[in-house]
Write a protein that holds these residues in place. Structure first.
Motif, PDB file in Angstrom:
ATOM      1  N   SER A   2     -18.873 -14.105   0.708  1.00 41.88           N
ATOM      2  CA  SER A   2     -19.599 -13.083   0.242  1.00 41.88           C
ATOM      3  C   SER A   2     -20.499 -12.294   1.248  1.00 41.88           C
ATOM      4  O   SER A   2     -20.487 -11.060   0.953  1.00 41.88           O
ATOM      5  N   GLN A   3     -20.886 -12.855   2.331  1.00 43.50           N
ATOM      6  CA  GLN A   3     -21.564 -12.008   3.209  1.00 43.50           C
ATOM      7  C   GLN A   3     -20.709 -11.606   4.616  1.00 43.50           C
ATOM      8  O   GLN A   3     -20.885 -10.625   5.262  1.00 43.50           O
ATOM      9  N   PHE A   4     -20.126 -12.805   5.139  1.00 47.17           N
ATOM     10  CA  PHE A   4     -19.330 -12.734   6.571  1.00 47.17           C
ATOM     11  C   PHE A   4     -18.183 -12.399   6.420  1.00 47.17           C
ATOM     12  O   PHE A   4     -17.490 -11.580   7.305  1.00 47.17           O
ATOM     13  N   GLY A   5     -17.233 -12.788   5.548  1.00 47.95           N
ATOM     14  CA  GLY A   5     -15.683 -12.487   5.318  1.00 47.95           C
ATOM     15  C   GLY A   5     -15.142 -13.099   6.687  1.00 47.95           C
ATOM     16  O   GLY A   5     -15.258 -14.351   6.915  1.00 47.95           O
ATOM     17  N   SER A  41     -17.522 -14.421  10.325  1.00 52.19           N
ATOM     18  CA  SER A  41     -18.678 -15.533  10.296  1.00 52.19           C
ATOM     19  C   SER A  41     -19.022 -15.958  11.537  1.00 52.19           C
ATOM     20  O   SER A  41     -18.237 -16.242  12.552  1.00 52.19           O
ATOM     21  N   LEU A  82     -21.362 -18.333   1.267  1.00 52.59           N
ATOM     22  CA  LEU A  82     -22.034 -17.332   2.104  1.00 52.59           C
ATOM     23  C   LEU A  82     -20.930 -16.574   2.976  1.00 52.59           C
ATOM     24  O   LEU A  82     -21.216 -15.415   3.033  1.00 52.59           O
ATOM     25  N   ARG A  83     -20.112 -17.426   3.569  1.00 51.53           N
ATOM     26  CA  ARG A  83     -19.076 -16.766   4.415  1.00 51.53           C
ATOM     27  C   ARG A  83     -18.063 -15.801   3.619  1.00 51.53           C
ATOM     28  O   ARG A  83     -17.939 -14.891   3.995  1.00 51.53           O
TER      29      ARG A  83
END
Length: 354
Positions: free
Chosen positions: A248-251, A254, A245-246
């Motif tokens: 792919s979504q937040f980079g 996070s 998730l980090r």
């Protein structure tokens, strides 16, 4: 007078192995920084060509590798307290931690600062600094700050507070208390980035919590270790899920509470699988456990020397990485072999006088 605890934890070789592995990961991580374009901004000598693919592994490691060492350090203090009163513990830690820390500030760190300045054609000056040895300063501070409560818990292991801690950390819901402490730290301090531990308040308070809970984990004994074994695959799923998730979504931005949760899950799964597979005595462990501390103190000097010598060589970047790794390991362990044979050097690198 309090009764002595019936279930006294014995030495755990898995903790020794985890300490060795964590320091090995630290060394590899630092070498990898030399192959990132941003490495020079934080004081590392960098290769003209970067290995960007290393970042995925580095990003996975960098939110838990240092906290893991703080947990292990707290665990080590519990074992050290079994045969020492508070004055003996402080004296022993001053000898094993404070002396190498001060020596390193004035005699080791200036060497790799000179190498950095030389490589980048800067004016050469003697500059003392804690640099990578900041970790030792934190650990000694924690021993001083937490000794009163740690000795209270150790001497009253059948008392109400210690018994409550043991009951809590023998159950999965007890880990929610640990998680809440780390989430509260990151929400209050709001570090940017999360993995900036060196000489920051975030690094200090996170390390303090990890040190304390590491002590409590070992004090809890078999109940804690059996519990995390049972729940180990849940830790794997949560840690991997939050990492994906980090990335792919937040980079790089996070939320702190997610990073704290992911970090703790990685650490718990390391302890869980380590307790299953690594709790074994061996000659290799005995050697590496002794070598780990001097290697940690020395590694930046040999990493920077390797960088100065190898980065100008026109070979593929991956070959440079392998050569820097080999040179750093050879330099560290070769010097360790000298240090462990010379009594006057041993205390300066955290080794007992044989």
């Amino acid at each position: 007078m309090s009764e002595k605890p019936q279930n006294v934890p014995q030495r755990r070789y898995d903790i020794d192995w985890i300490r060795v592995i964590a320091i090995g990961l630290l060394l590899i991580y630092h070498i990898s920084i030399g192959f990132q374009s941003w490495g020079r901004m934080i004081g590392f000598i960098t290769s003209p060509k970067s290995l960007d693919q290393l970042w995925y592994a580095m990003s996975l490691l960098n939110i838990w590798r240092i906290p893991l060492l703080f947990f292990v350090s707290g665990m080590g203090v519990y074992f050290a307290m079994r045969k020492r009163n508070w004055m003996q513990l402080i004296a022993e830690r001053a000898y094993r931690i404070l002396m190498p820390y001060v020596f390193g500030i004035f005699a080791i760190v200036p060497l790799h600062i000179l190498l950095f300045s030389y490589y980048y054609d800067m004016t050469l000056h003697y500059i003392w600094s804690s640099a990578h040895l900041w970790f030792l300063g934190n650990i000694f501070s924690y021993v001083l700050l937490l000794s009163p409560i740690l000795f209270y818990l150790k001497k009253n292991e059948t008392g109400k507070l210690a018994s409550w801690i043991k009951r809590s950390l023998s159950k999965p819901w007890g880990l929610l208390i640990v998680l809440a402490a780390f989430v509260a730290e990151v929400m209050l301090v709001n570090p940017l980035p999360f993995e900036m531990y060196a000489m920051t308040w975030h690094g200090f308070f996170l390390g303090l919590l990890a040190f304390f809970f590491g002590f409590c984990f070992v004090m809890t004994g078999a109940g804690f270790w059996e519990m995390i074994k049972i729940w180990r695959w849940l830790f794997v799923v949560i840690a991997m899920g939050l990492y994906v998730l980090r990335m792919s979504q937040f980079g790089k931005v996070s939320p702190g509470y997610l990073l704290a949760t992911e970090s703790l899950c990685w650490i718990l799964l390391v302890f869980a699988f380590g307790s299953i597979h690594l709790n074994k005595k061996s000659k290799t462990l005995a050697y590496l456990s002794q070598a780990a501390y001097p290697v940690y103190i020395l590694h930046m000097v040999f990493l920077y020397l390797a960088s100065v010598l190898i980065f100008p060589i026109p070979v593929p970047t991956i070959v440079q990485f392998i050569l820097v790794l080999a040179f750093t390991l050879a330099g560290c362990f070769g010097t360790y072999e000298l240090i462990r044979r010379l009594k006057f050097l041993r205390p300066l690198f955290g080794l007992k006088i044989a």
